[in-house]
Design an enzyme around this catalytic site. Structure first.
Site, short mmCIF file in Angstrom:
data_model
loop_
_atom_site.label_atom_id
_atom_site.label_comp_id
_atom_site.label_asym_id
_atom_site.label_seq_id
_atom_site.Cartn_x
_atom_site.Cartn_y
_atom_site.Cartn_z
N HIS A 161 4.46 -13.48 0.97
CA HIS A 161 4.02 -12.41 1.96
C HIS A 161 2.86 -12.84 2.86
O HIS A 161 2.39 -11.74 3.64
CB HIS A 161 3.70 -11.00 1.39
CG HIS A 161 5.04 -10.34 0.66
ND1 HIS A 161 5.66 -9.42 1.59
CD2 HIS A 161 5.45 -10.25 -0.30
CE1 HIS A 161 6.86 -8.98 0.81
NE2 HIS A 161 6.71 -9.66 -0.37
N LYS A 180 -3.66 0.45 9.23
CA LYS A 180 -3.40 -0.79 8.62
C LYS A 180 -4.53 -0.95 7.71
O LYS A 180 -5.88 -0.42 7.90
CB LYS A 180 -2.79 -1.75 9.25
CG LYS A 180 -3.41 -2.12 10.37
CD LYS A 180 -2.85 -3.26 11.05
CE LYS A 180 -1.67 -2.68 11.93
NZ LYS A 180 -0.14 -3.25 11.87
N ARG A 181 -4.23 -1.81 6.71
CA ARG A 181 -5.57 -2.50 5.93
C ARG A 181 -6.55 -3.00 7.16
O ARG A 181 -6.20 -3.71 7.92
CB ARG A 181 -5.17 -3.46 4.98
CG ARG A 181 -6.36 -4.04 4.20
CD ARG A 181 -5.70 -4.90 3.09
NE ARG A 181 -4.51 -5.72 3.46
CZ ARG A 181 -4.35 -7.00 3.91
NH1 ARG A 181 -5.66 -7.44 3.66
NH2 ARG A 181 -3.28 -7.60 4.07
N LYS A 206 -6.10 -8.78 11.44
CA LYS A 206 -5.25 -7.49 12.06
C LYS A 206 -5.76 -6.96 13.37
O LYS A 206 -5.40 -6.30 14.28
CB LYS A 206 -5.32 -6.53 11.02
CG LYS A 206 -4.29 -6.74 9.82
CD LYS A 206 -4.16 -5.77 8.80
CE LYS A 206 -3.26 -6.18 7.80
NZ LYS A 206 -1.74 -6.37 8.04
N THR A 211 5.19 -3.69 8.33
CA THR A 211 6.05 -2.64 8.30
C THR A 211 5.88 -1.34 8.91
O THR A 211 6.65 -0.60 9.47
CB THR A 211 6.56 -2.29 6.70
OG1 THR A 211 5.26 -2.07 6.14
CG2 THR A 211 6.98 -3.53 6.08
N LYS A 225 8.06 1.55 10.97
CA LYS A 225 7.79 3.04 11.03
C LYS A 225 7.50 3.63 12.18
O LYS A 225 8.22 4.57 12.84
CB LYS A 225 6.76 3.42 10.03
CG LYS A 225 7.02 2.90 8.67
CD LYS A 225 5.86 2.86 7.72
CE LYS A 225 6.10 1.84 6.32
NZ LYS A 225 4.91 1.71 5.59
#
Length: 824
Positions: free
Chosen positions: A372, A563-564, A569, A671, A675
């Site tokens: 992952h 998100k984290r 990111k 993911t 969504k």
């Protein structure tokens, strides 16, 4: 066979289903509330939730037993999904949908003047995961049940979740997330299936008369693994799969001798030490104690789960293991459970008396590994010294696996010592380490990535040597999310509108949602779509007001990144853009302006200093912007605390713009992007992870693409000069000036220096400033596009209509077709 292990004598086929009409549900609810819980209507609302959950669990139980009995038949091939995370969120609402009794339950609660939706919100989010990895595992379990796949999930029953995030003066503060403080009505303890897990001790060897060497792992500190089963219901199909979670307990709970001697703390020391293993999700591993506990967790999960499978095999199939590989497959979710490769070898050799070759034959035909991450630092490595201390027998096995593996490598590439060093499971150096991902690859028959680009980058980069040796092992399985949770449960208004137009088959065949395309130009449908979105935005605005005390105007574009918190990111890039917009307002540069509400949320790991400082920056910038009367409703920024599944169920339907802006080549899949897409949000994103497949599905006209591609990122690193970028971009120059002059930290001198230094560093691995101009330009295109509401709504409808590929139903069908090969 002891009494407690004796199978139930009831004929399951004779168990009748309970009635599901509203009157029967109301009667059962009242019975549980008054006679079981000793409460009454008007009590603390949590007990209403508990009574309704117990009522519903009765209805689940028959299907759960029937499903287990069906899977337990002799000769049934089964899969076991091992994951350190299962971020299942709340269960009640999901079961109501899957059992198709939500309307009846609502009517039942109305008889007591109770609101079903309010009761659902009383459930605590299960603290069994952190982010996308855990939520993906939960979606996988939902789809496996819906597809009637015989899959058992294995995880750890954490007493505390990762942490509850509180924002204090802009800083993240971690508080305990004791999600089990009120118990969990969805779990069933199964003490009769308790397993013993070994740690420490030493290994003795004995040689039998026939020359075979016997390994005896002795003087160990043993811990009990007690299973708790959680039901995972399929959608309207009478299937209920099992998620089995292990809780750690001491073998000797209490030392009476120590207690009588006055050593009260020593009397319970072993109990406390054992229970630490399942106490908290992801202990901070910055210290040696943290590393030790985390490795203990990983072995605890793997050993308990594999022993449990062996127990079930012996019960159903006997002691003959000839068909074991034909009837069992283990899917290791990321690198965390990959110690299972060595543990299965130990069980087969030491417990089942198999030869090495026979044990390896079974292991390499039953183990499958999902990767992952593209971040090398996330591929776990454990010091050999720690293995030697905690798992001496496992270390012996790993050394033997490595020796035999390197012999195979040397045979294919004679004399290539550099390749041997690169591929060795044991990393040499001042500190020797066990490379867990390499152990997984060597011991598995399947290795998959989770998006097309991710899988390609794995074989071109991180795992290139292994791909050259075993190309047949590698494959791609693009992630997905379950539409039951992320549309039907989260967005009932949109669900109703879609089903009115195309029927409800799309709920379990999401590819059917493509039929919505024909309504993307229907004026009446577009109007109704906009009304649904407005109601969802109002609900989100209420949440932001409640948690952040910031007013979001629903006529503004809702721009969301949740998100984290991690540098790759690039929440930081988002904040730079917000500062740019703020600067435009202050300079009266508001021609063709679109009002914007920016929402950011996520947790930073407790030991991740710069990520926590980014949270502080977001909150400081928000404080300045939101309190500036000149800015007003033109721009708002909020950081939502303690982001999790239940909040996402409100955030997702209310979002207009989905921020997926990671440095290209760093996000494995994502993911959250799926969504948002399912709920009609339009994506602004880099060419990274599953963004690429989303772009391919919706077309470039319904997606805002920007930034360097993965290969361009690598080329740019060689001559990255952020100071030159700033020098040639007046907008960026002004943004950096506002940051460096202390405009957002007037009374907190120097607190953002580390962030500024990271942005200015030629060695910044995330190349944040390299994408600034492209990102700002793409955001301006977003702002202009949003001004044409009809055109934007068409884009929104098209995103939902093109989301069929991103259902985990499709993902699990591919896992089953290519890896598991289960009968359904």
């Amino acid at each position: 066979m002891t009494g407690k292990n004796k199978p139930c004598s009831v004929n399951i086929s004779e168990m009748k289903k309970l009635p599901t009409d509203s009157q029967s549900l109301a009667k059962d609810f009242e019975r549980y509330l008054t006679r079981h819980l000793g409460r009454f209507v008007g009590c603390v609302p949590f007990y209403l939730y508990e009574a309704l959950s117990l009522t519903l669990r009765d209805h689940i139980m028959t299907d759960w037993r029937n499903t287990w009995k069906y899977y337990d038949q002799k000769g049934t091939r089964k899969a076991y999904y091992m994951s350190l995370e299962f971020l299942i969120g709340r269960s009640l609402g999901n079961h109501l949908i899957n059992l198709d009794i939500k309307n009846e339950s609502k009517e039942a609660m109305n008889k007591f003047a109770l609101d079903l939706e309010e009761i659902i919100t009383e459930e605590h989010d299960a603290g069994l995961g952190n982010g996308g990895l855990g939520r993906l595992a939960a979606c996988f379990m939902d789809s496996c049940a819906t597809l009637n796949l015989p899959v058992i999930g294995y995880g750890i029953r954490y007493e505390y979740g990762m942490f509850r995030q509180v924002i204090n003066d802009g800083y993240q503060v971690e508080e305990p997330d004791h999600w089990l403080r009120d118990d969990n009505p969805w779990e069933l303890e199964r003490p009769e299936y308790t397993q013993v897990i070994k740690f420490g001790g030493h290994v003795d060897t004995m040689t039998e008369i026939n020359g075979k060497t016997i390994y005896l792992w002795r003087d160990t500190d043993d811990v009990l693994a007690i299973p708790y089963d959680v039901p995972i219901s399929g959608y309207k199909n009478n299937t209920v799969n099992t998620l089995r979670l292990w809780s750690a307990s001491a073998t000797n709970v209490f030392s009476l001798a120590d207690f009588n001697a006055g050593s009260y703390s020593d009397a319970v020391e072993s109990k406390n030490d054992a229970e630490h293993i399942s106490m908290v999700l992801y202990p901070n591993d910055a210290s040696e104690n943290g590393k030790e506990l985390r490795l203990k967790q990983q072995y605890f999960l793997a050993s308990a789960s594999l022993q449990d499978v062996m127990r079930m095999w012996t019960l159903n199939e006997g002691d003959d293991l000839c068909q074991f590989a034909a009837l069992n497959v283990f899917q290791m979710n990321d690198t965390h459970p990959t110690i299972a490769v060595a543990e299965l070898m130990r069980l087969l050799i030491d417990e089942k008396n198999m030869t090495w070759d026979d044990a390896w034959w079974i292991t390499t035909r039953t183990m499958a590994y999902t990767n992952h991450t593209l971040l090398p630092e996330a591929l776990e490595k454990w010091p050999v010294s720690l293995f030697e201390k905690l798992l001496p027998r496992l270390l012996q096995i790993i050394y033997e696996i490595n020796a035999r593996f390197l012999k195979e490598v040397s045979s294919k590439w004679p004399g290539d010592t550099n390749r041997l060093v690169r591929m060795s499971i044991i990393e040499e150096g001042d500190t020797k380490n066990v490379r867990m991902a390499y152990l997984a690859i060597v011991g598995s028959f399947s290795v998959n990535g989770v998006a097309a680009l991710h899988s390609q980058l794995l074989v071109d980069g991180l795992f290139k040597d292994f791909y050259e040796l075993w190309p047949e092992k590698f494959n791609n399985k693009t992630n997905g999310v379950t539409p039951r949770r992320w549309i039907v449960h989260s967005n009932p208004l949109m669900t109703q509108l879609i089903s009115e137009k195309i029927g409800d088959q799309w709920i379990h065949q999401l590819e059917d949602i493509e039929k919505l395309k024909s309504y993307a130009s229907d004026a009446d449908f577009i109007k109704r779509w906009r009304n649904v979105k407005t109601e969802n935005k109002t609900r989100l605005a209420d949440l932001v007001k409640e948690l952040c005390n910031v007013d979001f105007d629903v006529s503004s574009i809702f721009d969301v990144q949740v998100k984290r918190i991690h540098e790759y990111k690039r929440q930081l890039l988002n904040v730079l853009h917000v500062i740019h917009l703020y600067n435009r307002v202050k300079n009266n540069d508001t021609q063709d302006w679109t009002n914007r509400c920016v929402l950011i949320g996520g947790k930073a790991a407790p030991g991740y200093r710069i990520a926590k400082r980014i949270i502080k920056l977001i909150n400081n910038v928000a404080d300045v912007i939101n309190n500036d009367p000149q800015v007003g409703d033109k721009l708002k920024l909020a950081f939502i605390p303690n982001y999790g599944v239940s909040k996402m169920e409100i955030i997702c339907p209310g979002t207009d713009l989905s921020e997926q802006i990671s440095t290209a080549g760093k996000e494995a899949s994502g993911t959250g992007n799926m969504k948002f897409m399912m709920n009609g949000a339009v994506t602004i994103g880099t060419y990274d992870g599953a963004n690429i497949e989303i772009l391919d599905a919706v077309g470039k006209e319904n997606f805002f693409l920007f930034g360097l591609k993965a290969e361009e990122v690598e080329a740019r690193r060689r001559h990255y000069q952020p100071d030159k970028i700033i020098e040639h971009d007046d907008d960026l120059k002004q943004v950096m000036h506002l940051l460096s002059c202390g405009h957002f930290n007037s009374f907190e001198s120097g607190i953002f220096d580390e962030i500024i230094e990271s942005l200015l560093s030629p060695d910044d691995p995330w190349l944040t400033l390299a994408d600034f101009r492209a990102y700002v330009d793409a955001q301006q295109a977003v702002a202009l596009a949003y001004q044409d509401q009809v055109a934007w709504d068409k884009m929104s409808i098209m995103n939902t209509a093109c989301s069929g590929f991103f259902s985990t139903d499709r993902t699990m069908q591919e896992y089953n077709r290519d890896i598991w090969k289960l009968n359904t």
